[in-house]
Design a protein around this motif. Structure first.
Motif, PDB file in Angstrom:
ATOM      1  N   GLN A 185      -4.163   1.303  -3.453  1.00  0.00           N
ATOM      2  CA  GLN A 185      -3.895   2.742  -3.472  1.00  0.00           C
ATOM      3  C   GLN A 185      -5.009   3.415  -4.267  1.00  0.00           C
ATOM      4  O   GLN A 185      -5.155   3.175  -5.458  1.00  0.00           O
ATOM      5  N   ARG A 193       0.817  -1.218   0.000  1.00  0.00           N
ATOM      6  CA  ARG A 193       0.000   0.000   0.000  1.00  0.00           C
ATOM      7  C   ARG A 193       0.848   1.265   0.000  1.00  0.00           C
ATOM      8  O   ARG A 193       0.481   2.268  -0.625  1.00  0.00           O
ATOM      9  N   GLU A 194       2.003   1.230   0.694  1.00  0.00           N
ATOM     10  CA  GLU A 194       2.736   2.470   0.914  1.00  0.00           C
ATOM     11  C   GLU A 194       4.071   2.578   0.177  1.00  0.00           C
ATOM     12  O   GLU A 194       4.573   3.683   0.008  1.00  0.00           O
TER      13      GLU A 194
END
Length: 294
Positions: free
Chosen positions: A92, A42-43
């Motif tokens: 995302q 996700r990051e």
């Protein structure tokens, strides 16, 4: 009847829209076997995918629908379906609530309820309901890294100019990223004029910070010569240390330094004695070197 009275009557006749309350979950992926990898995808990771398995109750209701987790989908859509019944969900996205796990579960359920091949409508705030931990069979993620987002497309989709434009924009933003084998959820990446290793630590924040502080006090916080501990950031309840590296050194050559650091970190983590004065100073220094997420 006056206009004012008509307006009042109309307001009384219109049912009130129930307000959806947002709830913040500091560790949305807590309880999942691969919590650090979910956070990394996700990051940290621009382009990757992994198959997901529905719980038996959903299989019984919707059938054996192949589900793929993607770091991002065209135009940052929360979910999409294919005419053959395949479902994609994107980590995302533009809109999200305070509970990422609930967002993703709701996007998945909306996609399953949508006729294959049609656009999936997902509310910006999902409200109460099942989370990822309720709708998926838990297990390690089988992650596939991609150089671009061509995995989004069926052959005929490439002819859609809107989708093609989104694909080109997304591919232009992809920076080289390699998943390292030396530590779970550790990734090498190369951005303009820099290279980094970023590692999502699986441990409690305070314990992880103490371990890093011990290594900092001992002078063993780097990955070797010409490397620098750049700092760390928090992501979904976990710490992510970041190292600056020489950009010309390929990713494969950082496997051993990361493995050696992981060993030092594990030993420091196992030490539960109170930090000494040097360790406390190191800890304060680390807190002052927190980075922005991106």
């Amino acid at each position: 009847m006056s206009k004012r009275r008509k307006s009042q009557r109309a307001a009384e006749a219109t049912p009130k829209r129930e307000k959806v309350r947002d709830i913040f979950a500091p560790r949305p992926f807590e309880g999942l076997t691969d919590e650090p990898e979910w956070i990394a995808l996700r990051e940290l990771v621009p382009a990757a995918s992994a198959p997901l398995r529905l719980v038996p109750e959903l299989v019984e209701e919707f059938g054996e629908r192949p589900v793929t987790l993607a770091t991002v989908l065209p135009m940052a859509a929360p979910a999409m379906t294919r005419p053959d019944g395949r479902v994609f969900i994107g980590l995302q996205r533009h809109q999200q609530s305070g509970d990422v796990s609930r967002d993703l579960a709701d996007a998945l359920l909306c996609a399953l309820r949508t006729e294959p091949g049609r656009q999936v409508a997902v509310p910006p705030l999902p409200g109460p309901g099942p989370r990822l931990q309720d709708v998926l069979v838990d297990g390690p993620l089988e992650i596939t890294m991609h150089d671009g987002f061509e995995f989004w497309l069926d052959p005929e989709a490439g002819e859609d100019p809107t989708v093609q434009a989104s694909l080109e924009r997304a591919n232009a933003a992809v920076y080289p990223t390699v998943r390292l084998t030396a530590a779970r959820a550790a990734y090498w990446c190369q951005v303009p004029e820099k290279a980094h290793v970023r590692w999502v630590l699986p441990d409690d924040e305070d314990a992880a910070l103490d371990a890093l502080a011990r290594l900092g006090a001992a002078g063993t916080l780097t990955l070797g010569e010409e490397t620098r501990f750049a700092g760390m950031f928090r992501a979904h309840g976990r710490l992510v240390p970041v190292w600056d590296l020489p950009e010309e050194t390929p990713a494969a050559e950082w496997e051993d330094p990361v493995a050696q650091f992981a060993k030092r970190y594990a030993e420091a983590l196992a030490d539960t004695t109170p930090l000494d004065a040097a360790g406390r100073r190191s800890r304060q220094g680390l807190l002052g070197r927190q980075l922005t997420l991106r």
